[in-house]
Motif scaffolding. Structure first.
Motif, short mmCIF file in Angstrom:
data_model
loop_
_atom_site.label_atom_id
_atom_site.label_comp_id
_atom_site.label_asym_id
_atom_site.label_seq_id
_atom_site.Cartn_x
_atom_site.Cartn_y
_atom_site.Cartn_z
N ALA A 30 -39.61 -37.32 18.50
CA ALA A 30 -40.39 -36.21 19.14
C ALA A 30 -41.96 -35.98 18.72
CB ALA A 30 -39.94 -35.01 19.21
N THR A 34 -44.25 -31.16 20.04
CA THR A 34 -42.89 -30.69 20.15
C THR A 34 -42.18 -30.03 19.15
OG1 THR A 34 -42.58 -32.17 22.07
CG2 THR A 34 -40.69 -31.37 20.95
N LEU A 47 -34.47 -30.22 25.50
CA LEU A 47 -35.69 -31.00 25.51
C LEU A 47 -35.52 -31.97 26.61
CD1 LEU A 47 -35.91 -32.70 21.87
CD2 LEU A 47 -37.33 -30.88 22.83
N PHE A 63 -39.48 -34.39 24.36
CA PHE A 63 -40.52 -33.45 24.71
C PHE A 63 -40.23 -32.00 24.97
CE2 PHE A 63 -40.84 -37.90 25.82
CZ PHE A 63 -42.11 -38.48 25.19
N GLY A 64 -41.31 -31.28 24.61
CA GLY A 64 -41.00 -29.83 25.02
C GLY A 64 -41.64 -29.21 26.15
N GLU A 68 -46.08 -32.82 28.59
CA GLU A 68 -45.96 -33.95 27.44
C GLU A 68 -45.35 -35.29 27.86
OE1 GLU A 68 -43.93 -31.93 24.15
OE2 GLU A 68 -46.12 -31.43 23.32
N THR A 140 -43.83 -25.03 28.85
CA THR A 140 -42.87 -25.54 27.86
C THR A 140 -41.41 -25.27 28.37
OG1 THR A 140 -43.22 -23.29 26.46
CG2 THR A 140 -44.54 -25.06 25.98
#
Length: 196
Positions: A30, A34, A47, A63-64, A68, A140
């Motif tokens: 990551a 993240t 995630l 990824f958060g 992203e 997010t």
């Protein structure tokens, strides 16, 4: 393809994570963006993921946020940018800052990121400009706002139908209402595209 993981965070050793999902340990790489938002070891985490397959390895990236992951996927399509370099870019600059930098044509700022030379920076500015929406709002996963809201789902669907991010966002801005589901938003946005 593995699109999301939800489980207990067992280890955090940047850039690697170990997540226990019902007894199966997934090793995930990551970006630092993240990592900054991860819960403590032993806590549950969610995630979004991208499975990167090469001849010699299969690597799962986590990824958060959708933004992203989307930027990562767009970066690895650029000639000369592999998965590791894309991860470095995401670790060194936020999605919003990257988008602003690309739309302003500021290749010099990108050369400050590790592994990005002048030619690569110029290629990123040139090739990424049409793929990034300057008006996109970050969201997010895990500890932040939900990413599965109707507007975000509709935006993703329109992009998968071939609309550029900026065009998809423009269409949705004209039809967005708080009580509409993603399917209704998509239908209205497509009608808007046809009727002008």
């Amino acid at each position: 393809m593995i699109a999301q993981l939800r489980g207990k965070l067992l280890e955090k050793q940047p850039p690697a994570l170990l997540i226990d999902v019902n007894g199966v340990g997934y090793e995930v790489e990551a970006p630092m963006s993240t990592f900054y938002n991860l819960p403590a070891v032993g806590e549950n985490v969610t995630l979004l993921t991208h499975l990167h397959v090469r001849e010699d390895a299969q690597i799962l990236f986590g990824f958060g946020s959708r933004e992203e992951r989307s930027l990562f996927r767009n970066l690895i399509k650029v000639s000369g940018v592999g998965a590791k370099l894309a991860l470095t870019v995401l670790s060194g600059i936020s999605v919003d800052d990257f988008t602003t930098t690309v739309h302003s044509g500021d290749a010099t700022s990108l050369t400050r990121l590790p592994g990005i030379g002048r030619k690569t920076a110029e290629r990123l500015v040139m090739e990424m400009r049409d793929k990034l929406d300057p008006d996109a709002v970050s969201s997010t996963v895990g500890g932040g706002p939900a990413v599965s809201d109707a507007g975000q789902d509709a935006l993703s669907a329109l992009q998968s139908l071939g609309y550029k991010p900026a065009e998809a966002a423009r269409l949705l801005k004209k039809v967005t209402a708080p009580d509409l589901g993603s399917e209704q938003l998509i239908r209205l946005a497509l009608r808007q595209a046809v009727n002008g």
